[in-house]
Write a protein that holds these residues in place. Structure first.
Motif, PDB file in Angstrom:
ATOM      1  N   UNK A 276       0.869  -1.177   0.000  1.00  7.92           N
ATOM      2  CA  UNK A 276       0.000   0.000   0.000  1.00  7.92           C
ATOM      3  C   UNK A 276       0.908   1.230   0.000  1.00  7.92           C
ATOM      4  N   UNK A 277       1.088   1.817  -1.147  1.00 13.12           N
ATOM      5  CA  UNK A 277       2.070   2.909  -1.278  1.00 13.12           C
ATOM      6  C   UNK A 277       1.636   4.124  -0.469  1.00 13.12           C
ATOM      7  N   UNK A 278       2.509   4.632   0.407  1.00  8.30           N
ATOM      8  CA  UNK A 278       2.125   5.757   1.267  1.00  8.30           C
ATOM      9  C   UNK A 278       2.193   7.093   0.541  1.00  8.30           C
ATOM     10  N   UNK A 279       1.306   8.000   0.921  1.00  3.89           N
ATOM     11  CA  UNK A 279       1.339   9.371   0.387  1.00  3.89           C
ATOM     12  C   UNK A 279       2.304  10.244   1.186  1.00  3.89           C
ATOM     13  N   UNK A 280       2.639   9.817   2.399  1.00  8.55           N
ATOM     14  CA  UNK A 280       3.528  10.592   3.251  1.00  8.55           C
ATOM     15  C   UNK A 280       4.167   9.700   4.303  1.00  8.55           C
ATOM     16  N   UNK A 281       4.906  10.308   5.224  1.00  6.62           N
ATOM     17  CA  UNK A 281       5.673   9.661   6.300  1.00  6.62           C
ATOM     18  C   UNK A 281       6.891   8.930   5.718  1.00  6.62           C
ATOM     19  N   UNK A 282       7.570   8.110   6.541  1.00  6.53           N
ATOM     20  CA  UNK A 282       8.595   7.236   5.967  1.00  6.53           C
ATOM     21  C   UNK A 282       8.358   5.782   6.318  1.00  6.53           C
ATOM     22  N   UNK A 283       7.075   5.396   6.191  1.00  4.00           N
ATOM     23  CA  UNK A 283       6.667   4.013   6.435  1.00  4.00           C
ATOM     24  C   UNK A 283       5.834   3.485   5.276  1.00  4.00           C
ATOM     25  N   UNK A 284       5.943   2.180   5.047  1.00  4.69           N
ATOM     26  CA  UNK A 284       5.124   1.496   4.047  1.00  4.69           C
ATOM     27  C   UNK A 284       4.363   0.383   4.751  1.00  4.69           C
ATOM     28  N   UNK A 285       3.050   0.367   4.581  1.00  8.20           N
ATOM     29  CA  UNK A 285       2.238  -0.740   5.080  1.00  8.20           C
ATOM     30  C   UNK A 285       2.079  -1.779   3.976  1.00  8.20           C
ATOM     31  N   UNK A 286       2.248  -3.046   4.353  1.00  2.00           N
ATOM     32  CA  UNK A 286       2.112  -4.144   3.404  1.00  2.00           C
ATOM     33  C   UNK A 286       1.133  -5.173   3.962  1.00  2.00           C
ATOM     34  N   UNK A 287       0.768  -6.123   3.110  1.00  2.31           N
ATOM     35  CA  UNK A 287      -0.080  -7.235   3.532  1.00  2.31           C
ATOM     36  C   UNK A 287       0.651  -8.538   3.216  1.00  2.31           C
ATOM     37  N   UNK A 288       0.633  -9.463   4.173  1.00  2.00           N
ATOM     38  CA  UNK A 288       1.377 -10.719   4.006  1.00  2.00           C
ATOM     39  C   UNK A 288       0.496 -11.859   3.499  1.00  2.00           C
ATOM     40  N   UNK A 289      -0.758 -11.557   3.156  1.00  2.00           N
ATOM     41  CA  UNK A 289      -1.658 -12.609   2.673  1.00  2.00           C
ATOM     42  C   UNK A 289      -1.110 -13.364   1.458  1.00  2.00           C
ATOM     43  N   UNK A 290      -0.407 -12.696   0.510  1.00  2.00           N
ATOM     44  CA  UNK A 290       0.124 -13.449  -0.631  1.00  2.00           C
ATOM     45  C   UNK A 290       1.074 -14.577  -0.247  1.00  2.00           C
ATOM     46  N   UNK A 291       1.649 -14.522   0.963  1.00  2.00           N
ATOM     47  CA  UNK A 291       2.514 -15.603   1.427  1.00  2.00           C
ATOM     48  C   UNK A 291       1.719 -16.729   2.086  1.00  2.00           C
ATOM     49  N   UNK A 292       0.384 -16.587   2.104  1.00  2.00           N
ATOM     50  CA  UNK A 292      -0.430 -17.572   2.799  1.00  2.00           C
ATOM     51  C   UNK A 292      -0.401 -17.382   4.300  1.00  2.00           C
ATOM     52  N   UNK A 293       0.005 -16.195   4.751  1.00  2.00           N
ATOM     53  CA  UNK A 293       0.097 -15.899   6.173  1.00  2.00           C
ATOM     54  C   UNK A 293      -0.969 -14.865   6.548  1.00  2.00           C
ATOM     55  N   UNK A 294      -1.431 -14.944   7.780  1.00  2.00           N
ATOM     56  CA  UNK A 294      -2.420 -13.988   8.266  1.00  2.00           C
ATOM     57  C   UNK A 294      -2.004 -13.305   9.562  1.00  2.00           C
ATOM     58  N   UNK A 295      -1.142 -13.947  10.341  1.00  2.00           N
ATOM     59  CA  UNK A 295      -0.762 -13.418  11.654  1.00  2.00           C
ATOM     60  C   UNK A 295       0.508 -12.581  11.519  1.00  2.00           C
ATOM     61  N   UNK A 296       0.343 -11.242  11.430  1.00  2.00           N
ATOM     62  CA  UNK A 296       1.485 -10.354  11.204  1.00  2.00           C
ATOM     63  C   UNK A 296       2.457 -10.376  12.376  1.00  2.00           C
ATOM     64  N   UNK A 297       1.936 -10.532  13.602  1.00  2.00           N
ATOM     65  CA  UNK A 297       2.828 -10.532  14.763  1.00  2.00           C
ATOM     66  C   UNK A 297       3.758 -11.742  14.706  1.00  2.00           C
ATOM     67  N   UNK A 298       3.199 -12.905  14.447  1.00  2.00           N
ATOM     68  CA  UNK A 298       4.026 -14.114  14.343  1.00  2.00           C
ATOM     69  C   UNK A 298       4.993 -14.003  13.168  1.00  2.00           C
TER      70      UNK A 298
END
Length: 417
Positions: free
Chosen positions: A343-365
């Motif tokens: 999810x490309x950010x419009x500002x800040x210096x952080x990028x949010x992503x999603x790990x679902x394409x790896x077959x994963x759902x638990x971001x903390x783990x």
């Protein structure tokens, strides 16, 4: 008097002593069982940033979790701090509101970039970073039971500061992929107990930058319901799409808005912890009343240096932003090629992503295992939600690192595929 009554009278003192002893034991047990941590802070343990940074250090991983640069800011600003130290400027307690030079520079900065006019004497307050400014504002303006509406996901100190003030956290969820605020949902969240809106634009962790239309809609609701607004604008000079618009500039907002920013993100001296508040004089007085019992003052010599930093030419701010844009694009492309949904950010210096394409759902783990798997550390967005399920598969990466470091991190992340 009956024998039974006499018996009770005769045995009374002993029974009283026994009862007092039992009561004492019970109170002692209750005292031992009571948690040491204030109940308002239950659930607020070590921050996720400290946890993941420690994990990165332990495994020798590239730390793309905690948002601090791996290079210092402008050399002339560092030298300004050295000059202040050697000249004895700020080595003793500076004035409570901040040194006059910095308050004047903050006011000039707000007028230069946004056309906002603030009195350096009564409408600017220097704080120990933006984090203290947020804490002081919420402690000053929120009473137990007051509701505070904040964008979710939110920076973790927001939740802790609301809790310490005794407020009730009410999240307005920003949903993937756009992460835009729904103003109809915001209106529905406002109740007679709502005291304050806590805004953050550019927004950490999603990178959303509020548009003039969104800000106008939020301002209209604040005026209609007579709400206070605290707005965290520390990434004001890191907007890649659109531009930054302070909500304090809108009609009816000056007298109800506490605007917060800091030097750490713009000048890459995050360890100096120099922040500030700009607001109408009565609001600054209220925030200062709380702030003076937190740190009172801090960072004396650094205040002199940041007073100079705020006066750097426009070319500094332009080059800073464009340099970060290149790093954003480098990491975003690399994360996408490694298999993340980005999810490309419009500002800040952080990028949010999603790990679902790896077959994963638990971001903390996923983030706990990532350093061992490929030598990169990141932060799970789920810790920034009241409902962890809302961001369960989201992971945040920072790109405020040297380009060579980002390139190496991308190479390592490609191993996940």
């Amino acid at each position: 008097m009956t024998r039974m009554t006499q018996g009770h009278q005769e045995q009374g003192p002993g029974h009283q002593e026994q009862a007092q002893e039992h009561q004492g034991h019970r109170e002692h047990r209750e005292h031992q069982e009571r948690p040491l941590l204030n109940r308002r802070l239950a659930g607020f343990g070590t921050t996720i940033f400290a946890e993941m940074s420690a994990l990165a250090a332990r495994t020798g991983s590239i730390n793309l979790g905690q948002g601090f640069p791996d290079t210092d800011g402008p050399e002339e600003i560092r030298e300004a701090a050295v000059r202040a130290l050697r000249a004895g400027h700020g080595n003793q307690y500076p004035p409570g509101p901040g040194i006059p030079e910095l308050r004047t520079a903050v006011a000039a900065h707000q007028e230069r970039f946004y056309g906002l006019t603030w009195s350096p004497d009564t409408e600017v307050l220097v704080t120990t970073g933006a984090t203290e400014a947020i804490a002081a504002a919420l402690l000053a303006l929120v009473e137990p039971g007051d509701e505070v509406i904040a964008f979710e996901p939110y920076y973790d100190s927001y939740a802790a500061c609301i809790a310490m003030a005794g407020g009730v956290r009410v999240p307005l969820t920003l949903r993937a992929p756009a992460f835009r605020p729904n103003l109809d949902e915001l209106r529905a969240l406002i109740t007679p107990r709502t005291r304050l809106l806590l805004l953050n634009s550019p927004h950490n962790p999603t990178g959303t930058v509020l548009t003039p239309e969104e800000l106008s809609g939020i301002a209209a609701l604040a005026v209609e319901h007579d709400l206070l607004v605290v707005t965290d604008e520390v990434y004001e000079h890191l907007v890649f799409e659109g531009s930054h618009h302070p909500i304090a500039a809108l009609p009816g907002m000056r007298e109800r808005t506490v605007s917060i920013s800091s030097a750490g993100k713009t000048y890459s001296y995050t360890g100096w912890k120099i922040g500030w508040v700009t607001a109408d004089a009565p609001l600054v007085t209220a925030v200062r009343s709380a702030k003076q019992y937190l740190t009172f003052v801090s960072g004396g010599p650094f205040q002199y240096a940041i007073a100079e930093a705020l006066q750097l030419p426009d070319t500094f701010f332009t080059e800073f932003r464009e340099g970060m844009r290149r790093k954003r694009d480098l990491l975003a492309d690399g994360l996408q090629s490694a298999g993340f949904r980005v999810y490309e950010p419009q500002g800040t210096y952080f990028i949010t992503t999603d790990i679902s394409p790896f077959g994963k759902e638990d971001a903390y783990a996923f983030c706990r295992a990532l350093p061992e798997r490929c030598g990169v550390a990141a932060v799970p967005n789920s810790v920034f939600y009241d409902d962890p399920e809302a961001g369960r598969s989201q992971v945040r990466f920072t790109f405020c690192k040297r380009e060579g470091v980002l390139e190496e991190a991308v190479e390592r992340l490609r191993r996940l595929g």
